[in-house]
Structures are given as structure tokens and as C-alpha cells.
Enzyme design. Structure first.
Site, PDB file in Angstrom:
ATOM      1  N   ARG A 217       0.816  -1.220   0.000  1.00  0.00           N
ATOM      2  CA  ARG A 217       0.000   0.000   0.000  1.00  0.00           C
ATOM      3  C   ARG A 217       0.859   1.284   0.000  1.00  0.00           C
ATOM      4  O   ARG A 217       0.491   2.286   0.621  1.00  0.00           O
ATOM      5  CB  ARG A 217      -0.983  -0.005   1.182  1.00  0.00           C
ATOM      6  CG  ARG A 217      -2.179   0.886   0.936  1.00  0.00           C
ATOM      7  CD  ARG A 217      -3.318   0.606   1.898  1.00  0.00           C
ATOM      8  NE  ARG A 217      -3.853  -0.742   1.699  1.00  0.00           N
ATOM      9  CZ  ARG A 217      -4.568  -1.401   2.615  1.00  0.00           C
ATOM     10  NH1 ARG A 217      -4.826  -0.862   3.774  1.00  0.00           N
ATOM     11  NH2 ARG A 217      -5.033  -2.606   2.349  1.00  0.00           N
TER      12      ARG A 217
ATOM     13  N   ARG B 115      -3.382   6.437   0.500  1.00  0.00           N
ATOM     14  CA  ARG B 115      -3.813   7.649   1.187  1.00  0.00           C
ATOM     15  C   ARG B 115      -2.737   8.348   2.001  1.00  0.00           C
ATOM     16  O   ARG B 115      -2.917   9.495   2.418  1.00  0.00           O
ATOM     17  CB  ARG B 115      -5.017   7.329   2.085  1.00  0.00           C
ATOM     18  CG  ARG B 115      -6.328   7.350   1.320  1.00  0.00           C
ATOM     19  CD  ARG B 115      -7.495   7.066   2.245  1.00  0.00           C
ATOM     20  NE  ARG B 115      -7.490   5.684   2.704  1.00  0.00           N
ATOM     21  CZ  ARG B 115      -8.068   5.251   3.816  1.00  0.00           C
ATOM     22  NH1 ARG B 115      -8.680   6.100   4.614  1.00  0.00           N
ATOM     23  NH2 ARG B 115      -8.034   3.960   4.138  1.00  0.00           N
TER      24      ARG B 115
ATOM     25  N   ARG C 193      -7.089  11.284  -6.509  1.00  0.00           N
ATOM     26  CA  ARG C 193      -8.259  10.433  -6.260  1.00  0.00           C
ATOM     27  C   ARG C 193      -9.516  11.241  -5.955  1.00  0.00           C
ATOM     28  O   ARG C 193     -10.629  10.687  -5.957  1.00  0.00           O
ATOM     29  CB  ARG C 193      -7.984   9.514  -5.057  1.00  0.00           C
ATOM     30  CG  ARG C 193      -7.372   8.146  -5.356  1.00  0.00           C
ATOM     31  CD  ARG C 193      -8.352   7.199  -6.018  1.00  0.00           C
ATOM     32  NE  ARG C 193      -9.652   7.122  -5.346  1.00  0.00           N
ATOM     33  CZ  ARG C 193      -9.921   6.412  -4.270  1.00  0.00           C
ATOM     34  NH1 ARG C 193      -8.984   5.655  -3.741  1.00  0.00           N
ATOM     35  NH2 ARG C 193     -11.123   6.422  -3.715  1.00  0.00           N
TER      36      ARG C 193
ATOM     37  N   ASP D 299      -7.201  -3.475  -6.708  1.00  0.00           N
ATOM     38  CA  ASP D 299      -7.864  -4.004  -5.520  1.00  0.00           C
ATOM     39  C   ASP D 299      -8.222  -5.450  -5.797  1.00  0.00           C
ATOM     40  O   ASP D 299      -8.451  -5.831  -6.949  1.00  0.00           O
ATOM     41  CB  ASP D 299      -9.123  -3.193  -5.202  1.00  0.00           C
ATOM     42  CG  ASP D 299      -9.697  -3.594  -3.856  1.00  0.00           C
ATOM     43  OD1 ASP D 299      -9.320  -2.986  -2.840  1.00  0.00           O
ATOM     44  OD2 ASP D 299     -10.491  -4.565  -3.804  1.00  0.00           O
TER      45      ASP D 299
ATOM     46  N   TYR E 108     -14.794 -12.287   1.529  1.00  0.00           N
ATOM     47  CA  TYR E 108     -15.657 -11.128   1.255  1.00  0.00           C
ATOM     48  C   TYR E 108     -16.935 -11.553   0.542  1.00  0.00           C
ATOM     49  O   TYR E 108     -18.026 -11.071   0.853  1.00  0.00           O
ATOM     50  CB  TYR E 108     -14.918 -10.096   0.396  1.00  0.00           C
ATOM     51  CG  TYR E 108     -13.817  -9.369   1.140  1.00  0.00           C
ATOM     52  CD1 TYR E 108     -14.134  -8.409   2.098  1.00  0.00           C
ATOM     53  CD2 TYR E 108     -12.485  -9.622   0.903  1.00  0.00           C
ATOM     54  CE1 TYR E 108     -13.136  -7.732   2.791  1.00  0.00           C
ATOM     55  CE2 TYR E 108     -11.476  -8.956   1.585  1.00  0.00           C
ATOM     56  CZ  TYR E 108     -11.808  -8.013   2.530  1.00  0.00           C
ATOM     57  OH  TYR E 108     -10.825  -7.346   3.210  1.00  0.00           O
TER      58      TYR E 108
END
Lengths: 358, 358
Positions: free
Chosen positions: B36, B40, B49, B85, B160
Site C-alpha cells: 500500500r 492515502r 483520487r 484491488d 468477502y
């Protein structure tokens, strides 16, 4: 009975299957209990808890007694554990802490500076009269079934105090641990002192074993655990050593910490489902008994799968050699579990382990 | 240059420090990248973004290129990883999936029955044109810096799909795994097929390594992983073996699974911070390189502590013997980290490992 005869005749609790296993002695069958056996999985629990907030319920001795006894009555487990919460002693010394349903402990004024430490004064027996009252009543009622005393370990309790609530990453906790080692060790020492008192109160009222929950210590690398956490946990175990009651030390995802968690002074190390018990045996110090370690998710599997995996746990414990084994889950009972599944699991473990013991 | 000379002259990417370490070859310094790293924590990421939902941003090749390059430019890491992702290939075959900020992937119609499996058709290259476009542009731009292809492993993706979103206990996932083994293995096979295609597309467009994220496999006992999960992951690794690109296999809290995660077909096993690398080396198959494993929480610690612990990782890797080591965190970069901390960490690892290499 003369005094001598009384001494020769082992006390029924002392000779219980659970305590014998904790001491690595031979047992007629493997003892079983479940973490969070007293809880939302039981309809009788939900009934008596109705309208009573969690922390309040931990402070009503009659209610604590009733809730603690419920799973013993229903499942025929081999030990009771005092119904409590790791933040009860904090609440008792005046901290503004609450347990929010679906969230967990929430701290109004998180502890992040030296000044914040003032919130943590010493715990006195008078702060928790309901604890000794509940334990006294329970021991009377439980007869030959042992009662396990309950407390949270300094790291896990500190994580709530610092984060202000549950966390997935423990960023603030670790920031203090790594960045302010002096503040960190003062915090952990205070928590160790409070916890030791909390446990001594339970033991002196009649608890015949204790379990220290360091549920979240598994988030730490072994070196960091040894350096920054183990000393405080050691203080706790040392401070109750004089009582000669088995001391259980438990964490989740703590496979790499089984060694130091044993060395901290535990007689029994609780293992989650990730490490097979024969492997766990290689990691803990000699003569340490093992507790665990069925994946709680298996309680939602078909019975034949559940019982087969329970047999796998018993076999791994057998392969672990001459150590005591207490059958348990690797973590708490999920609230949505059908309690009949637990009752049948107790019977299955008793029966299977009786066969292999004879 | 003649064809022969071109063959003798190693391709600059192939000879990069990162790929050499993946192949256990000698390196001038330890290569570094961060899971990552594109995300962010970077203001330039937040800027590009802005107003674009996560999954949409993964489908815009120019944006994927820009985001993937940002940490390479800023931190001078030794590898880029395709910004994507794990649910991108699912979205591409028409699944109703979204990534909710602060939550994670959410599945509108969770997969719980045989009928639900119909949602999972085969992935075709035409479903993800933006992936090959982004990779092609990136490889051109990156020059000698390798690009790592990205995919989620069947267990983690299945969790998920079955839960409908993130989970802490994976109760439904494990209920299917334990209770409906046939449905479970069909689901995992389909996911393995989709994932293998997703990775082949990236490799054929120029990715020179791949990482398979089985982030949540660590929730499984080793026996259950071997029996119910490893076969599907093996299918993936086998299906990209022909390309001769290093295959990295990563999970969190997967200390007990390092052996089987290597055996599944990985050239490099990613290790989280809970297992010291010299211990990890004892658990993985011979000739498996290691990636990791600094606790991301250390990024919030004072610089001298952070760098000292980074040195601890380098020393443990050194003690692990003749294996390649790629320095990384034990999990993704936390979004709130000061990016300058990461830049300095890269420089520190490069410098320290250069000294010890000479």
C-alpha cells in the site's frame, strides 16, 4: 474426621479433573470449559441480563452468581469462570468507562500523558465488595466444581485505555510503547498492581484457579512483547504465586508468544486454534499445561465435522506428551451459537477422552 | 547489439536489485518496497483520487499509472506494485461489488449457495482492458524498476464474497468451508481461475513479478489451510509458473502457514511482523526468499526507534542465511503515516544494507 484424615483426604475441588489437569496430573477424562461460556449464547443469560447494562451486571453479586452458574448447570462443564469484564477494576476505581453493546469497552478520557495516569489509583478490596461476595456465594454453590478467577492483562487493558476503545491496529498503543517507554512502563506497572489486587481478592474469597486474558498481545512481535509487556504480566503472576492456585495465561493469535507467556509465570498457557497443541507444547516451558484450542467457527459446522475436529484437538494434546490438557475453544463462544451444540460437545469430549484414558 | 549480445547483457529490470533478491542472488543493498505504498498516506494520491470512487480509479489506466508511480518517484522504492484491488476482477465480470470508504469491499449479493456461483463467470482479457493498458504504460515509464502484478488469493476473496463484506470472525466463510466442502471447493476453484487469468494479463503486459494477497488466511489452522485452501492457491501459482517471474505469497498473522504458503508455489513468502525472519526461514521451504517484516505501527515511533527496529529486521534477515530478502512492512502502510518517514526509511535501509553488503 481427624485433622490428619482431612489432610489425607484430598479436598474435592483440589482433586477436580480441571485442577488435576492444570497440575499435569492424571485425569479420568479431559476437562472442558469454554471462554465466554456465560454469555449471550444462553437464553437464560439474555433473560437475566435484560435491561441491565453489562458493567452494572458485573457489580450485582447475585446476578454474577447466577450468570456464572448457568453454563455449569446447562453444559456440565468442568469449571466455572467468574462472570466479569477486564474493565471492572477500572470502573471500580472511578474511571469513566462503559461497555457499549456491539462495540466493547469505551473510555471517556483515554490515557495518553503522564497526567492521565492519575486516573489509575490503587485498587482496594472495598472498591469491589461485590466480587468477594459473588465468589464466596459461588464457591459455596459450586461444590466440587472449581471457580476460575478472571482478569485482563496489562497490555490488553492498556490498549483500551490508550486507544479509547477497541482497535484493529493498536497504533496509539504501540506509539506509546515504542515512543514513550517510561510512560508506558508506569502505565503497565499500575495496571499490574490493580490486576494483582483484583485477582488476590478473588483467590482469597475462594477462586481455585485464575486466568489472565492478554487477548490482544498477539499483535506484538516476540521481542517487543518480551521487552515491553512481559515484565508487568510477570509481576501479576508472581504476586499470586503464594496461593498455589493454577495460573492460566491466554491470548489470541499469540503463537509466537507462547514461550514468553509461559515464562511470565503461567502454569497453563491458553492457545488459540492457529497452533496445533503438539506444536504449542514445543514452544512453552517444560511442565506447562495447555488449554484449548478448537476454532470457535467450528461450532457452526455440522456435528460430525465439529466432533471430528474436537478429536483432532484431543489427539494433538495427546501427541503433546505428558502435559495436562484442558479442552477449550481458541477464543470466546460466539453469541449466535446454538447452546445445544456446546452441551453435546462437552459430552463428546468427556466420552472420547474417557475411552482413550482407559 | 547482436542477438547474442542482447542475451548476454542482462535486461536492466531482470537484473534489478528487487528481482535479484527474489531469486536469492547477491545484491548491492536490500531492496525495499511497501505494501500500500500507493495510497492515502500520499497527498499527491489524495489529490488525484479526489471525487473518484476507489473501484472506478482502478479502471482508469492513466490514473492507475500515475498512482502506481507516485511512491516510486517520492520514496525511491525498488519496485512498483500495480495500483488495484482484490475485487477488481470480480467487478469486471459483473459482480455488484463496491468499496465503501472506511469499511472495505461490500458485496450486494453474497455467495452462499450453488446458484450464487453463477455470478462468477470466467474472466476474459477483454473484461479488463484497462489493466493491460496500465501495465504497458507503466513498464515503459518505470524503466529499470520492476512492476509487481497484484491479485487477491481465493480464500481472502471468498471471505468477502461469502460474508458480504469484511469480517472479524469469518463465521459464514468457515461454516461453508467446514459444512459444504463441495460448494466451497467449487467457489475456490472459480476464484483461482479468475485470479490466474488476472495475473497472466498483467505478466503478459510486462509485470516482472506478482504478489498474491491472502491477507486473511491467517485465521485458519494449518491443517484446515492445507486441506481446504492451499489447493486453489496452488492452481494459481502453477498457472503462472511458465513465465519465470517471481511469485510472492503474503498473509497477515500467517506464522503457522509460512510452510504451506511457500509450498503452494511461492518463490518469496511475505511475513508479517509477528515472526522474526530467521524463524520464518526455518518454516518456509528451502530456497524461498523472504519479504518483510517491520511492524507498520513503528512508523509512528521516533526515528531512532524506527530505524533501530528496521536494523533488527535486517539482522534477522541476515541470520536467516543465504536467502534473498526484500524489506517491507508486515502489512500495508497506514493512511495516517507521514510520508517523509517512509522516504527516510527507504534511505536508511539502503544505506545500512549497503554497509553490511560491502
Amino acid at each position: 474426621m481427624s485433622d490428619t484424615a482431612a489432610q489425607l483426604q484430598p479436598h474435592p475441588v483440589r482433586n477436580s479433573v480441571f485442577l488435576r489437569a492444570c497440575r499435569n496430573e492424571s485425569v479420568p477424562h479431559t476437562p472442558v470449559w469454554f471462554m465466554r461460556q456465560a454469555g449471550r449464547s444462553l437464553p437464560e443469560y439474555r433473560r437475566v441480563r435484560e435491561g441491565i447494562p453489562m458493567l452494572e451486571s458485573c457489580m450485582k453479586p447475585e446476578l454474577v452468581k447466577e450468570i456464572t452458574l448457568q453454563p455449569v448447570r446447562r453444559h456440565k462443564v468442568d469449571a466455572a469462570i467468574l462472570f466479569s469484564d477486564i474493565v471492572v477494576p477500572l470502573k471500580a476505581i472511578g474511571l469513566d468507562v462503559d461497555i457499549k453493546p456491539g462495540i466493547g469497552p469505551v473510555i471517556a478520557n483515554p490515557i495518553r500523558t503522564k497526567e492521565d495516569l492519575r486516573q489509575l489509583r490503587t485498587l482496594e478490596p472495598d472498591d469491589v465488595p461485590y466480587i468477594s461476595q459473588a465468589v464466596t456465594m459461588l464457591v459455596e454453590e459450586l461444590g466440587a466444581t472449581p471457580l476460575i478467577g478472571f482478569a485482563g492483562a496489562p497490555f490488553t487493558v492498556a490498549s483500551y485505555l490508550i486507544e479509547g476503545g477497541p482497535s484493529r491496529t493498536y497504533e496509539r498503543t504501540k506509539a506509546m510503547m515504542f515512543g514513550e517507554p517510561e510512560l508506558w512502563s508506569h502505565l503497565l506497572e499500575r495496571l499490574a498492581d490493580i490486576t494483582a489486587t483484583f485477582l488476590r481478592i478473588q483467590i482469597e474469597a475462594g477462586a481455585s484457579a485464575i486466568q489472565v486474558f492478554d487477548s490482544w498481545a498477539g499483535t506484538l512481535a516476540p521481542r517487543d512483547y518480551r521487552q515491553s509487556v512481559m515484565p508487568a504480566s510477570q509481576t501479576i503472576f508472581r504476586s499470586v504465586a503464594q496461593y498455589d492456585v493454577p495460573r492460566i495465561h491466554f491470548g489470541v493469535g499469540s503463537g509466537e508468544l507462547l514461550g514468553p507467556m509461559g515464562e511470565a509465570g503461567a502454569d497453563v498457557v491458553g492457545v488459540d486454534w492457529r497452533v496445533p497443541l503438539d506444536e504449542a507444547a514445543r514452544r512453552v516451558p517444560p511442565h506447562t499445561a495447555l488449554q484449548g484450542n478448537l476454532d470457535p467457527a467450528l461450532l457452526f459446522a455440522p456435528t460430525h465435522v465439529l466432533h471430528q475436529e474436537a478429536d483432532g484437538v484431543l489427539n494433538a494434546a495427546h501427541a503433546a506428551g505428558d502435559r495436562g490438557h484442558i479442552f477449550n475453544l481458541g477464543h470466546g463462544v460466539p453469541p449466535t451459537v446454538d447452546p445445544d451444540v456446546l452441551t453435546r460437545l462437552v459430552a463428546h469430549v468427556h466420552e472420547t477422552s474417557t475411552r482413550s484414558a482407559t
